[in-house]
Design a protein around this motif. Structure first.
Motif: not given
Length: 187
Positions: A89, A122-123, A126-127, A156-157
């Motif tokens: 992560h 990715d962060d 995802q956020k 992921l989204a």
């Protein structure tokens, strides 16, 4: 007289908006990218200029050094992360984008690492909530294709209307990037 006014209005429209379908349709566009070597950043800037977009460079809280990115060194950060992707992560300084809900279209740019989207993005994915947004990935790579990178990010989204992305080599041309953006014809 009506014809003159109409002609002047059309001319003014071309002066203000040019051929930019994004601005002409009042679409609010965001180009978000991760780039450590400058290649993805170059493509992102071309897209942002063409679409009159806001531009955000994603920044890891712990930046990658040149040694970290040496994929030939089995002890480098990216190799160790790649070997343990399920545990990786990379936290970003700016994963949450201010006023993200106001954007209609979001371009996400990333380098390809091991035939995959750099996990640095990715962060961000995802956020943020992509509901109601058109999302377009673009990638850069010296030789590797995009693999399933865009599909992984879409998963992921969990939301958004994801369009097929595009890979650009490290020898991309501005003309090539502009042709792709125009072909998207996002309305």
């Amino acid at each position: 007289m009506k014809e003159i006014i109409l002609s002047m209005a059309i001319l003014l429209g071309f002066i203000v908006f040019g051929n930019n379908v994004f601005a002409a349709n009042n679409k609010k566009v965001l180009v978000v990218y991760y780039s450590n070597t400058g290649t993805t950043e170059g493509v992102a800037k071309i897209i942002a200029k063409e679409t009159n977009a806001d531009l955000v460079k994603l920044e890891p809280k712990i930046p990658y050094t040149e040694a970290d990115l040496n994929w030939r060194d089995k002890n480098s950060r990216v190799v160790k992360e790649h070997e343990n992707l399920d545990k990786v992560h990379v936290e970003l300084k700016n994963a949450k984008i201010k006023n993200f809900d106001t954007y209609d279209t979001v371009f996400i740019g990333y380098p390809i690492w091991w035939s995959e989207a750099s996990w640095v993005v990715d962060d961000f994915v995802q956020k943020n909530n992509f509901t109601g947004k058109t999302v377009v990935g673009f990638a850069t790579s010296m030789s590797t294709g995009t693999g399933e990178s865009s599909k992984r990010l879409e998963k992921l989204a969990g939301t958004g209307n994801w369009l097929p992305g595009q890979r650009f080599s490290n020898h991309y041309s501005e003309k090539e990037v502009l042709a792709w953006v125009k072909k998207l014809n996002i309305k």
